[in-house]
Design an enzyme around this catalytic site. Structure first.
Site, PDB file in Angstrom:
ATOM      1  N   GLU A   8       0.892  -1.184   0.000  1.00 56.19           N
ATOM      2  CA  GLU A   8       0.000   0.000   0.000  1.00 56.19           C
ATOM      3  C   GLU A   8       0.917   1.217   0.000  1.00 56.19           C
ATOM      4  O   GLU A   8       1.366   1.662   1.051  1.00 56.19           O
ATOM      5  CB  GLU A   8      -0.880   0.011   1.257  1.00 56.19           C
ATOM      6  N   CYS A  27      -2.426   9.333   2.378  1.00 56.96           N
ATOM      7  CA  CYS A  27      -2.043   8.746   1.081  1.00 56.96           C
ATOM      8  C   CYS A  27      -3.074   9.135   0.030  1.00 56.96           C
ATOM      9  O   CYS A  27      -2.764   9.200  -1.156  1.00 56.96           O
ATOM     10  CB  CYS A  27      -1.916   7.236   1.201  1.00 56.96           C
TER      11      CYS A  27
HETATM   12  P1  NAD Z   1       8.200   5.020   4.886  1.00 59.83           P
HETATM   13  O1  NAD Z   1       8.251   4.222   3.630  1.00 59.83           O
HETATM   14  O2  NAD Z   1       9.324   5.927   5.188  1.00 59.83           O
HETATM   15  O3  NAD Z   1       8.077   4.030   6.147  1.00 59.83           O
HETATM   16  C1  NAD Z   1       7.096   3.024   6.224  1.00 59.83           C
HETATM   17  C2  NAD Z   1       7.577   1.915   7.160  1.00 59.83           C
HETATM   18  O4  NAD Z   1       8.679   1.223   6.583  1.00 59.83           O
HETATM   19  C3  NAD Z   1       8.073   2.418   8.515  1.00 59.83           C
HETATM   20  O5  NAD Z   1       7.620   1.516   9.508  1.00 59.83           O
HETATM   21  C4  NAD Z   1       9.585   2.387   8.350  1.00 59.83           C
HETATM   22  O6  NAD Z   1      10.271   2.289   9.571  1.00 59.83           O
HETATM   23  C5  NAD Z   1       9.759   1.132   7.524  1.00 59.83           C
HETATM   24  N1  NAD Z   1      11.000   1.049   6.746  1.00 59.83           N
HETATM   25  C6  NAD Z   1      11.829   2.031   6.321  1.00 59.83           C
HETATM   26  N2  NAD Z   1      12.829   1.523   5.569  1.00 59.83           N
HETATM   27  C7  NAD Z   1      12.624   0.184   5.510  1.00 59.83           C
HETATM   28  C8  NAD Z   1      13.301  -0.898   4.864  1.00 59.83           C
HETATM   29  N3  NAD Z   1      14.403  -0.690   4.119  1.00 59.83           N
HETATM   30  N4  NAD Z   1      12.789  -2.144   4.979  1.00 59.83           N
HETATM   31  C9  NAD Z   1      11.659  -2.359   5.687  1.00 59.83           C
HETATM   32  N5  NAD Z   1      10.978  -1.378   6.341  1.00 59.83           N
HETATM   33  C10 NAD Z   1      11.454  -0.126   6.248  1.00 59.83           C
HETATM   34  O7  NAD Z   1       6.797   5.800   4.866  1.00 59.83           O
HETATM   35  P2  NAD Z   1       6.262   6.969   5.831  1.00 59.83           P
HETATM   36  O8  NAD Z   1       7.029   8.215   5.595  1.00 59.83           O
HETATM   37  O9  NAD Z   1       6.139   6.458   7.237  1.00 59.83           O
HETATM   38  O10 NAD Z   1       4.766   7.150   5.278  1.00 59.83           O
HETATM   39  C11 NAD Z   1       4.388   7.983   4.226  1.00 59.83           C
HETATM   40  C12 NAD Z   1       4.149   7.187   2.961  1.00 59.83           C
HETATM   41  O11 NAD Z   1       3.211   6.136   3.188  1.00 59.83           O
HETATM   42  C13 NAD Z   1       3.533   8.036   1.857  1.00 59.83           C
HETATM   43  O12 NAD Z   1       4.154   7.728   0.634  1.00 59.83           O
HETATM   44  C14 NAD Z   1       2.069   7.597   1.849  1.00 59.83           C
HETATM   45  O13 NAD Z   1       1.405   7.803   0.623  1.00 59.83           O
HETATM   46  C15 NAD Z   1       2.208   6.150   2.173  1.00 59.83           C
HETATM   47  N6  NAD Z   1       0.947   5.603   2.688  1.00 59.83           N
HETATM   48  C16 NAD Z   1       0.236   4.779   1.873  1.00 59.83           C
HETATM   49  C17 NAD Z   1      -0.982   4.290   2.315  1.00 59.83           C
HETATM   50  C18 NAD Z   1      -1.813   3.397   1.430  1.00 59.83           C
HETATM   51  O14 NAD Z   1      -2.710   2.762   1.954  1.00 59.83           O
HETATM   52  N7  NAD Z   1      -1.570   3.336   0.137  1.00 59.83           N
HETATM   53  C19 NAD Z   1      -1.456   4.612   3.598  1.00 59.83           C
HETATM   54  C20 NAD Z   1      -0.679   5.438   4.411  1.00 59.83           C
HETATM   55  C21 NAD Z   1       0.533   5.936   3.938  1.00 59.83           C
END
Ligand code: NAD
Length: 520
Positions: free
Chosen positions: A265, A299
């Site tokens: 997502e 998002c």
């Molecule tokens: P992010 O990708 O920075 O982090 C998401 C998660 O991944 C966190 O728990 C983080 O600690 C973890 N993470 C970071 N690097 C990783 C790696 N290499 N391997 C595994 N896990 C890792 O996202 P964010 O800044 O927390 O959130 C914002 C983003 O999320 C935006 O792009 C938004 O659109 C998206 N989002 C999408 C939805 C959806 O349903 N499509 C919903 C909410 C947010």
């Protein structure tokens, strides 16, 4: 700690007198790196949370596996009863937990409470589902044979979640996963650790009271390394990842390499299209909420606005007055509509996006700056990450240009003007992402085109409803670089089970399919 913060934390029985344990697998632990919970509104450090060491993570993964092996034999309606109790326990703390979401993430209080309500709703849904996760009986071509399609529990589901929905996204996953008979291990965003500790405390109480191992709903707080270790683990049968496209791309590859299941997502870049026959009294406030709500950090936030030439001036003038009425404030205050961005880094991303727009010659119709520090000082918000919501009109619409095709996770709305619906649909579909979209019209012919084969290619396709604010009943998710995942309602539960096609012979012969004769 400020009174503002300590009242909320003590209502949820979270003590910050010492470091908080950030790992739960039946018992609370955590001796790894410290992560700080920082209030985005004031800059105050709310708590220090101890994350998992690599060894603690491996132990938690093993406990979760063992918990699954026990839990898969608990009958589904009994699992539903656990969800019903979880739902009640969440409802009893709805206001307090909603306030914590607001305090730690920075969204306004009504949205924080709404997020907890979403968890309650999906838990209700999971209760119903626990008696309806039906397989099928399929007609066999062979006499005396029957074919069953049987859903069984899948295993361990690793849930990696983003900062912007620190409660609801886990709720969607936990409810379906638990109803399906799986154990779940949650790796939340390291910047919202208190929300995940508070939610896990509520759930673990219910599990323990019912004699179910707490590791059925485990928690491992930590950063990138912990996330990577969960994603790589052979103990984790499915990874449900919510976050940015960049990280999702890595996660998808790693899970695919070991042939695990993955549900992605990722980011959105959502457009609203307004036709000449639209009811502007509905469309203008909806675009306002879509673009500015949660300070543009959903998002599904509206990032692109395509206006028909005939209504563009009127629409923009009305929208601009709504923007002008906004005053930044403490998101916990009931009158506040605009809270802060979640981190200082997000302010930098906002500022770079504005610079890029300006240098490309875009007109900044509204905003384009961080708030005047004097204004913020008067309300005690000078430590917060406040930016002005911005409306920008680039010189032209070119969906190949970064201005149009990048998700900036901040309240920046770019506007384009069109003459024909087909042109607007091609702009809507011309970007890499495919999460949400919305058309404003009262003409049935436009609606038919929009939701049909030549229409919007996003996962969420709305009509006279803004891009953000989904209900739990329909499956939620997006296409293309948003990752094709579906969570929450609809048929999303089918991903959380292991499907078996079982052909059963209850006759005295053993014929082969397709009439194949192997008797020689
Ligand atoms: P992010 O990708 O920075 O982090 C998401 C998660 O991944 C966190 O728990 C983080 O600690 C973890 N993470 C970071 N690097 C990783 C790696 N290499 N391997 C595994 N896990 C890792 O996202 P964010 O800044 O927390 O959130 C914002 C983003 O999320 C935006 O792009 C938004 O659109 C998206 N989002 C999408 C939805 C959806 O349903 N499509 C919903 C909410 C947010």
């Amino acid at each position: 700690l400020s009174t503002r913060a300590s009242t909320i934390l003590s209502a949820l029985e979270i003590s910050t007198s010492k470091e908080i344990s950030g790992v739960y697998d039946g018992t609370w632990k955590g001796t790894g790196d410290i992560v700080e919970s920082v209030c985005p509104t004031t800059g105050e450090i709310l708590a220090r949370v101890q994350s998992a060491t690599p060894k603690e993570l491996q132990d938690a993964l093993e406990s979760t596996r063992e918990a699954y092996e026990l839990f898969r034999n608990v009958p589904a309606p009994r699992r539903g009863e656990l969800l019903r109790q979880i739902r009640e326990a969440l409802a009893a703390k709805r206001e307090e937990l909603g306030a914590l979401v607001s305090l730690e993430m920075g969204k306004i209080r009504t949205e924080g409470v709404g997020e907890v309500q979403e968890f309650i709703d999906i838990a209700d849904y999971g209760v119903g589902l626990s008696r309806m996760m039906n397989g099928r009986v399929v007609a066999s071509e062979r006499p005396g044979h029957s074919i069953l399609e049987v859903p069984n529990p899948l295993g361990v589901v690793g849930v990696l979640s983003a900062f912007n929905f620190p409660v609801a996204v886990y709720g969607w996953n936990l409810s379906l996963s638990l109803a399906a008979g799986n154990a779940t291990i949650w790796k939340p965003s390291p910047s919202t650790p208190l929300c995940s500790v508070a939610v896990t405390k509520i759930i673990s109480c219910v599990l323990e009271k019912n004699g179910i191992p707490g590791a059925v709903a485990g928690l491992v707080i930590g950063g990138k390394e912990i996330g990577e270790a969960v994603v790589e683990s052979e103990h984790v049968d499915m990874v449900s990842f919510t976050g940015s496209e960049a990280v999702g791309r890595q996660v998808g590859k790693v899970v695919q390499t070991r042939f695990g299941k993955v549900l992605l997502e990722l980011g959105g870049n959502n457009a609203a299209i307004v036709m000449p026959d639209a009811d502007l009294s509905l469309a203008v406030p909806a675009v306002f909420f879509g673009a500015v709500g949660t300070a543009g950090q959903r998002c599904t936030s509206t990032r692109r606005l395509y206006l028909h030439r005939s209504i563009a001036p009127e629409f923009l003038s009305k929208l601009k007055s709504l923007y002008a009425s906004l005053i930044p404030g403490d998101p916990l205050h009931p009158n506040t509509l605009l809270g802060p961005l979640h981190t200082k880094a997000a302010v930098g991303i906002y500022s770079s996006a504005i610079e890029r727009l300006k240098s490309s010659g875009a007109e900044i119709l509204f905003g384009g700056n961080v708030y005047d520090q004097d204004l913020l000082r008067k309300t005690g918000l000078e430590g917060g990450n406040f930016v002005t919501p911005t409306i920008a009109i680039p010189t032209k619409v070119n969906v190949k240009d970064d201005i149009w095709r990048t998700e900036t996770f901040a309240p920046v709305l770019t506007v384009g003007v069109f003459d024909e619906l087909e042109e607007a649909i091609s702009w809507n579909n011309g970007v890499p992402q495919g999460l949400s979209s919305s058309l404003w019209t009262r003409d049935l012919r436009n609606l038919g085109k929009w939701i049909g084969p030549e229409g919007s290619d996003t996962g969420i396709v709305n009509v006279n409803v803004g891009t953000s604010g989904a209900e739990i009943g329909a499956a939620f998710g997006g296409n293309k670089t948003t990752g094709w995942g579906r969570e929450s309602g609809g048929d999303a539960w089918k991903q959380y089970v292991r499907w078996s096609a079982c052909t059963i012979n209850f006759s005295d012969a053993a014929p082969l399919a397709q009439g194949v004769d192997f008797s020689g």
